[in-house]
Design an enzyme around this catalytic site. Structure first.
Site, mmCIF file in Angstrom:
data_model
loop_
_atom_site.group_PDB
_atom_site.id
_atom_site.type_symbol
_atom_site.label_atom_id
_atom_site.label_comp_id
_atom_site.label_asym_id
_atom_site.label_seq_id
_atom_site.Cartn_x
_atom_site.Cartn_y
_atom_site.Cartn_z
ATOM 1 C CD GLU A 1 1.738 -10.767 2.809
ATOM 2 O OE1 GLU A 1 2.876 -11.041 3.226
ATOM 3 O OE2 GLU A 1 1.469 -10.615 1.599
ATOM 4 C CB CYS B 1 7.999 -11.891 -0.785
ATOM 5 S SG CYS B 1 9.549 -11.229 -0.121
ATOM 6 C CG HIS C 1 5.415 -9.049 1.925
ATOM 7 N ND1 HIS C 1 5.335 -10.395 2.182
ATOM 8 C CD2 HIS C 1 6.738 -8.741 1.914
ATOM 9 C CE1 HIS C 1 6.551 -10.889 2.330
ATOM 10 N NE2 HIS C 1 7.428 -9.908 2.157
#
Length: 207
Positions: free
Chosen positions: A185, A79, A183
């Site tokens: 994650e 990001c 992202h």
């Protein structure tokens, strides 16, 4: 061991939980010595570009980042950590980035049909074959939260694009760097597959 760089901003805990989920050893750190000893390095980021650059300087982390990349360690930017690798951003004025990759970060200028920030799930369109993304299918959905996007000077480093009112660069790779606007994650299985691949691959890019 994977060093997740802590410069006082970012989604550090969620990134670490992602690596924990794929049984990859990681540590959150702002210690230059720990970063130097790490096998792989991650630069996450949430917030404003200028604030993040100021914090990197404040925590004396710019040289450790440059040293990690110059030593050819696998390096992941996420990001804002992706955007910081480029030369400059127009977010809240003009701010210099790390200058590792040539290009700029610019604001979305879209029709009223599209909300900014771009927030939510969107598809990856593969532009290059990359071993790191071998297990990620064309059109896979990943999670985004951003109002600015990267325009690389060298189109050869673009790995994926995403369509949100316009086609924009959503990931790049060069040498041992892979960096993405989305992202991983927060992207469920697709994102965890990427984190697992990053934790094990030695070859990141083909250029």
């Amino acid at each position: 061991m994977i060093a997740i760089i802590d410069y006082g901003m970012g989604n550090l805990r969620s990134v670490k939980r992602g690596f924990d989920a794929v049984a990859a050893e990681s540590v959150i750190t702002s210690d230059a010595g720990v970063i130097a000893q790490a096998d792989r390095v991650v630069l996450p980021g949430v917030g404003a570009f200028g604030d993040c650059m100021r914090n990197l300087k404040k925590y004396k982390l710019i040289n450790p980042i440059l040293d990690a990349i110059q030593s050819k360690k696998p390096f992941l930017g996420i990001c804002l950590g992706f955007q910081l690798l480029f030369e400059e951003s127009e977010e809240f004025g003009r701010h210099k980035g790390l200058g590792i990759l040539p290009g700029r970060v610019v604001h979305f200028k879209l029709s009223k049909k599209y909300k900014v920030p771009h927030m939510g799930w969107n598809r990856l369109l593969k532009k290059r074959r990359l071993p790191l993304l071998a297990d990620i299918q064309e059109g896979s959905y990943v999670y985004f939260v951003h109002s600015y996007y990267v325009v690389p000077k060298d189109p050869q480093i673009i790995v994926t694009t995403t369509d949100y009112g316009k086609e924009f660069c959503s990931s790049v790779a060069k040498d041992t760097i892979f960096a993405c606007q989305f992202h991983p994650e927060k992207s469920q299985k697709v994102g965890l597959d990427l984190l697992k691949a990053f934790a094990t691959f030695t070859q990141i890019a083909l250029v």
